[in-house]
Design a protein around this motif. Structure first.
Motif, PDB file in Angstrom:
ATOM      1  N   VAL A   3       7.263 -15.857   1.283  1.00  0.00           N
ATOM      2  CA  VAL A   3       8.572 -15.266   1.010  1.00  0.00           C
ATOM      3  C   VAL A   3       8.877 -14.197   2.059  1.00  0.00           C
ATOM      4  O   VAL A   3       8.075 -13.288   2.283  1.00  0.00           O
ATOM      5  N   LEU A   4      10.046 -14.307   2.683  1.00  0.00           N
ATOM      6  CA  LEU A   4      10.460 -13.385   3.744  1.00  0.00           C
ATOM      7  C   LEU A   4      11.655 -12.571   3.272  1.00  0.00           C
ATOM      8  O   LEU A   4      12.616 -13.109   2.719  1.00  0.00           O
ATOM      9  N   ALA A   5      11.581 -11.259   3.491  1.00  0.00           N
ATOM     10  CA  ALA A   5      12.722 -10.377   3.247  1.00  0.00           C
ATOM     11  C   ALA A   5      13.320  -9.992   4.592  1.00  0.00           C
ATOM     12  O   ALA A   5      12.595  -9.694   5.548  1.00  0.00           O
ATOM     13  N   SER A   6      14.642  -9.992   4.672  1.00  0.00           N
ATOM     14  CA  SER A   6      15.315  -9.650   5.926  1.00  0.00           C
ATOM     15  C   SER A   6      16.490  -8.733   5.634  1.00  0.00           C
ATOM     16  O   SER A   6      17.152  -8.836   4.599  1.00  0.00           O
ATOM     17  N   GLY A   7      16.734  -7.817   6.552  1.00  0.00           N
ATOM     18  CA  GLY A   7      17.870  -6.911   6.477  1.00  0.00           C
ATOM     19  C   GLY A   7      18.591  -6.902   7.810  1.00  0.00           C
ATOM     20  O   GLY A   7      17.959  -7.017   8.868  1.00  0.00           O
ATOM     21  N   GLY A   8      19.914  -6.783   7.762  1.00  0.00           N
ATOM     22  CA  GLY A   8      20.677  -6.905   8.987  1.00  0.00           C
ATOM     23  C   GLY A   8      21.596  -5.730   9.250  1.00  0.00           C
ATOM     24  O   GLY A   8      21.769  -4.833   8.415  1.00  0.00           O
ATOM     25  N   ALA A   9      22.200  -5.770  10.420  1.00  0.00           N
ATOM     26  CA  ALA A   9      23.172  -4.748  10.781  1.00  0.00           C
ATOM     27  C   ALA A   9      24.424  -4.831   9.919  1.00  0.00           C
ATOM     28  O   ALA A   9      25.217  -3.886   9.889  1.00  0.00           O
ATOM     29  N   ARG A  61      24.613  -1.649  -3.165  1.00  0.00           N
ATOM     30  CA  ARG A  61      24.304  -2.247  -1.881  1.00  0.00           C
ATOM     31  C   ARG A  61      24.396  -1.169  -0.806  1.00  0.00           C
ATOM     32  O   ARG A  61      24.930  -0.075  -1.033  1.00  0.00           O
ATOM     33  N   HIS A  62      23.890  -1.478   0.360  1.00  0.00           N
ATOM     34  CA  HIS A  62      23.954  -0.534   1.466  1.00  0.00           C
ATOM     35  C   HIS A  62      25.328  -0.596   2.123  1.00  0.00           C
ATOM     36  O   HIS A  62      25.928  -1.676   2.255  1.00  0.00           O
ATOM     37  N   SER A  63      25.791   0.568   2.560  1.00  0.00           N
ATOM     38  CA  SER A  63      27.065   0.635   3.260  1.00  0.00           C
ATOM     39  C   SER A  63      26.889   0.732   4.765  1.00  0.00           C
ATOM     40  O   SER A  63      27.886   0.795   5.501  1.00  0.00           O
ATOM     41  N   GLY A  64      25.656   0.756   5.225  1.00  0.00           N
ATOM     42  CA  GLY A  64      25.375   0.831   6.651  1.00  0.00           C
ATOM     43  C   GLY A  64      24.318  -0.175   7.051  1.00  0.00           C
ATOM     44  O   GLY A  64      23.759  -0.899   6.210  1.00  0.00           O
ATOM     45  N   PRO A  65      24.004  -0.257   8.333  1.00  0.00           N
ATOM     46  CA  PRO A  65      22.976  -1.196   8.804  1.00  0.00           C
ATOM     47  C   PRO A  65      21.619  -0.913   8.156  1.00  0.00           C
ATOM     48  O   PRO A  65      21.261   0.237   7.896  1.00  0.00           O
ATOM     49  N   ILE A  66      20.880  -1.978   7.903  1.00  0.00           N
ATOM     50  CA  ILE A  66      19.525  -1.859   7.351  1.00  0.00           C
ATOM     51  C   ILE A  66      18.541  -1.789   8.510  1.00  0.00           C
ATOM     52  O   ILE A  66      18.562  -2.639   9.405  1.00  0.00           O
ATOM     53  N   ASN A  67      17.704  -0.791   8.493  1.00  0.00           N
ATOM     54  CA  ASN A  67      16.750  -0.582   9.585  1.00  0.00           C
ATOM     55  C   ASN A  67      15.322  -0.975   9.236  1.00  0.00           C
ATOM     56  O   ASN A  67      14.493  -1.124  10.140  1.00  0.00           O
ATOM     57  N   SER A  68      15.017  -1.135   7.947  1.00  0.00           N
ATOM     58  CA  SER A  68      13.624  -1.400   7.565  1.00  0.00           C
ATOM     59  C   SER A  68      13.576  -2.103   6.215  1.00  0.00           C
ATOM     60  O   SER A  68      14.390  -1.812   5.321  1.00  0.00           O
ATOM     61  N   VAL A  69      12.641  -3.031   6.085  1.00  0.00           N
ATOM     62  CA  VAL A  69      12.313  -3.650   4.797  1.00  0.00           C
ATOM     63  C   VAL A  69      10.806  -3.561   4.612  1.00  0.00           C
ATOM     64  O   VAL A  69      10.051  -3.665   5.583  1.00  0.00           O
ATOM     65  N   ALA A  70      10.378  -3.352   3.376  1.00  0.00           N
ATOM     66  CA  ALA A  70       8.942  -3.205   3.111  1.00  0.00           C
ATOM     67  C   ALA A  70       8.636  -3.722   1.715  1.00  0.00           C
ATOM     68  O   ALA A  70       9.236  -3.276   0.730  1.00  0.00           O
ATOM     69  N   TRP A  71       7.699  -4.665   1.625  1.00  0.00           N
ATOM     70  CA  TRP A  71       7.242  -5.184   0.336  1.00  0.00           C
ATOM     71  C   TRP A  71       6.235  -4.223  -0.278  1.00  0.00           C
ATOM     72  O   TRP A  71       5.404  -3.644   0.425  1.00  0.00           O
ATOM     73  N   ASN A  72       6.315  -4.082  -1.597  1.00  0.00           N
ATOM     74  CA  ASN A  72       5.360  -3.247  -2.297  1.00  0.00           C
ATOM     75  C   ASN A  72       3.958  -3.831  -2.159  1.00  0.00           C
ATOM     76  O   ASN A  72       3.766  -5.054  -2.215  1.00  0.00           O
ATOM     77  N   THR A  73       2.978  -2.977  -1.989  1.00  0.00           N
ATOM     78  CA  THR A  73       1.607  -3.433  -1.728  1.00  0.00           C
ATOM     79  C   THR A  73       0.845  -3.809  -2.992  1.00  0.00           C
ATOM     80  O   THR A  73      -0.259  -4.358  -2.889  1.00  0.00           O
ATOM     81  N   GLN A  74       1.401  -3.513  -4.171  1.00  0.00           N
ATOM     82  CA  GLN A  74       0.707  -3.841  -5.413  1.00  0.00           C
ATOM     83  C   GLN A  74       1.488  -4.821  -6.287  1.00  0.00           C
ATOM     84  O   GLN A  74       0.880  -5.610  -7.002  1.00  0.00           O
TER      85      GLN A  74
END
Length: 533
Positions: A141-147, A175-188
Motif C-alpha cells: 500500500v502506497l500513500a502519496s501527497g501532491g502539490a 483536507r489540506h489547503s496547501g501543497p503536501i510536503n510529507s507523508v508518513a505511515w505509523n510504525t505500530q
C-alpha cells in the motif's frame, strides 16, 4: 562523523532498500533534468550499492532507467506478500508531472527492458511525497501527497492495474489547503498515516474508519512529519518557516495541540528530518541555514553538527550558516537566494553560501548509524554517525549489548537479554549439565553422605555399602578391585580391615603360607579356627 561514500554531480531523491538481505542497496531519482535551459529532459532512476568491500568513496551502480519526467519523491517497498514475483520489492517514484511510476528493481538490475510495472496519475500537480506502508502485511500500500493538496492511497496488490483511493470519502470537510510536503505511515498501526502540508497542518488519517483521526494545526509550514520507529504515539513535525524553524515532538496520548517539547537550533527553516530507527533518542535535521544537526531528544538540543566534507579533499569543514546579512536584496531576496548563489537554483550549482546546504537526510533502516544526505551542490553523501563526538557524551543505544552470557562455577550459566529491545533485560541463572549420568551419580553420593552423617556411629557401614554397590556395578575388573579396596578401608574392625586390605593387594593369608611352605620344603601349616570365648 566520518564520510563513507559519495556520489558527485547528482541531485536526487533517495530511498533505502528495506530488505534485510540487501541492506547496502539504495535508489536515487534525479530531481533536475540535467539539461541546459528551462526544458525538462526527464530524469533517471538508479540503483546503487554502497560497495563497502571496496576501498575509497565510490559506489557501485547496479542499474538505471531513463524516465519521461523528473522525480519529486521516492520510496521502496519489500512487498513481503509478493516476494516470489518481486524478490527485491518495488520502487515507487512521485513524478513532477503528477504520475506515480512503479518499477521492479530486480529487473532493472538485470537490465531487462520492461522494468516498469505500472503507472497511475492521481494528482494534478507534482507528487511531492510518497511512502510505502512499512508493515509486512500492508507493504503493497502506497500513500502519496501532491502539490495539489490531495492525498491518495494506492494498493499494489495487483501491480499491473492499481486503483488510487482517497483516505476519506469525498467531499471531505477536512483536507489540506496547501501543497503536501510529507507523508508518513505509523510504525505500530498499519492503517494510520500522517500528512504534513505547507498550510501548517498535519492530518492523521484513520484508513479503517475512512476519516481523519485528528488535525494538528499550526501557523508554520510543515516540511516533514515522522513517527517514532518504536512508539506509534510519538510524532515529530519540522517547520520550514524561516521565522520559526522549530522541530516539535507530540505525544498524542496527552495532547494533539500542545507539543511535548520543542527543539530549536536552526536559524532558518528545516528542510528535512529523519528519526534514527536504531536509537530513537536521535534525530537528524538539515535546514536552509546550511546546518545539519544531530539531536538528542533526551536533552532536546543538538549534540553534533555535520560539516561539509568532499571525497576529493577528504577534509571536513564546519558548515557556514546563513545570517541575515548574507541575504540578497532586490528580486533575488524575494526567492530566498543567498549572497553568491544563483537565484534560479537550488539544484543547479554549488557556489557561495549554498555550498554544502543539504535538503535531504535519511537514516538507513538496516545499517546502524549510517545516514544518507543530499545537498544543493549536487552531492549525495553517506556518513557514519557512530564516530561522532557528541556534546552529550552518550553512546548510541545500538552499541549496547542486547544480550550476554557467562559461565560460573559448578556448571552455572548466567544470561541476560530480552525478547524485545523495548523491554528491560532479564537476568537468569541456570545449571547446565553436559553429562546427566555424572550429575545423577554426584547427587546419589551427596545423598549417601547426608545419610552417613545422620547415622553417626554407623557411618562406616554406610560408606562400605556404597562401595560394595559400586564394585558390583563396576564395568571392569580394575574398577571392581578399586571399589573393594575402598570398602575394606571402611570396615569397622581393625583386624578384619588388615585382612581385607591384604586380600585386595593379592596377599591372602592361606595362599601366602602355602607358598612359603613350598619354598621351604616343609608341609603347609593347617589353620585352626580360634577357640570361642
Amino acid at each position: 562523523m566520518s564520510l563513507l561514500k559519495e556520489i558527485e554531480d547528482r541531485s536526487a531523491s533517495l530511498c533505502w532498500c528495506p530488505l534485510a538481505a540487501r541492506p547496502y542497496l539504495f535508489a536515487t531519482g534525479t530531481k533536475d533534468s540535467g539539461g541546459v535551459g528551462f526544458d525538462d529532459y526527464g530524469g533517471d532512476l538508479e540503483i546503487y550499492s554502497l560497495n563497502m568491500e571496496e576501498a575509497g568513496y565510490g559506489t557501485a551502480k547496479l542499474g538505471s532507467v531513463k524516465t519521461g519526467s523528473r522525480f519529486a519523491s521516492l520510496s521502496w517497498s519489500a512487498m513481503a506478500g509478493h516476494a516470489e514475483a518481486f524478490p527485491c520489492g518495488l520502487v515507487a517514484g512521485g513524478m513532477t508531472d503528477g504520475c506515480v511510476n512503479v518499477w521492479d528493481p530486480s529487473r532493472l538490475m538485470s537490465e531487462e527492458s520492461q522494468c516498469q510495472v505500472s503507472t497511475v496519475q492521481p494528482h494534478a500537480g507534482s507528487v511531492t511525497a510518497v511512502q510505502f506502508n512499512p508493515h509486512a502485511e500492508s507493504s503493497h500500500v502506497l500513500a502519496s501527497g501532491g502539490a495539489d493538496g490531495n492525498v491518495w492511497i494506492t494498493p499494489f496488490d495487483n501491480p499491473a492495474s492499481p486503483t488510487p483511493l482517497p483516505p476519506a470519502p469525498e467531499p471531505s470537510p477536512t483536507r489540506h489547503s496547501g501543497p503536501i510536503n510529507s507523508v508518513a505511515w505509523n510504525t505500530q498501526v498499519s492503517h494510520i498515516v500522517c500528512t504534513g502540508s505547507s498550510d501548517g497542518s498535519s492530518i492523521i488519517w484513520d484508513l479503517r474508519q475512512k476519516m481523519p483521526w485528528c488535525v494538528i494545526r499550526g501557523q508554520n509550514a510543515i516540511s516533514e512529519v515522522c513517527w517514532n520507529p518504536e512508539n506509534g504515539q510519538h510524532l515529530i513535525t519540522a517547520s520550514s518557516d524561516d521565522q520559526n524553524p522549530v522541530v516539535r515532538l507530540f505525544d498524542l496520548r496527552s495532547s494533539t495541540d500542545l507539543p511535548l517539547t520543542e527543539c530549536r537550533g536552526h536559524t532558518q527553516g528545516v528542510l528535512s528530518l529523519s528519526w534514527c530507527p536504531h536509537d530513537t533518542s536521535l534525530i537528524m535535521t538539515c535546514g536552509k541555514d546550511n546546518r545539519t544537526l544531530l539531536w538528542d531528544l533526551h536533552l532536546a538540543t543538538p549534540v553534533y553538527e555535520l560539516g561539509t566534507e568532499c571525497a576529493s579533499s577528504g577534509v571536513a569543514e564546519p558548515a557556514k550558516p546563513d545570517t541575515p546579512k548574507q541575504q540578497q536584496d532586490g528580486a533575488a531576496g524575494l526567492f530566498g537566494a543567498s549572497a553568491g548563489a544563483s537565484s534560479f537554483g537550488g539544484f543547479g550549482g554549488g557556489g557561495g553560501a549554498t555550498a554544502g546546504r543539504r535538503y535531504l537526510t535519511r537514516f538507513s533502516p538496516k545499517l546502524p548509524g549510517v545516514i544518507a544526505t543530499a545537498s544543493f551542490d549536487r552531492r549525495i553523501q553517506f556518513h557514519n554517525v557512530s564516530s561522532a563526538k557528541t556534546s552529550s557524551g552518550r553512546a548510541p543505544r545500538y552499541f549496547r549489548r542486547p544480550s550476554g552470557v557467562s559461565w560460573g562455577f559448578g556448571g552455572r550459566l548466567v544470561t541476560f537479554g530480552s525478547a524485545n529491545r523495548n523491554q528491560a533485560n532479564v537476568v537468569s541463572i541456570q545449571r547446565v549439565a553436559e553429562n546427566a549420568g555424572l550429575v545423577q551419580a554426584s547427587q546419589n553420593f551427596q545423598g549417601m553422605q547426608a545419610a552417613a552423617e545422620a547415622a553417626g556411629e554407623g557411618s562406616k557401614a554406610q560408606f562400605a555399602a556404597f562401595c560394595r554397590d559400586k564394585a558390583a556395578a563396576a564395568p571392569d575388573e580394575a574398577s571392581r578391585a578399586t571399589w573393594l579396596y575402598m570398602e575394606a578401608l571402611c570396615v569397622a574392625d581393625d583386624a578384619a580391615t588388615r585382612t581385607e586390605l591384604l586380600k585386595c593387594a593379592g596377599f591372602e593369608r592361606s595362599a601366602v603360607k602355602a607358598e612359603v611352605a613350598a619354598f621351604a620344603g616343609v608341609p603347609a601349616p593347617v589353620e585352626t579356627a580360634a577357640p570361642a570365648t
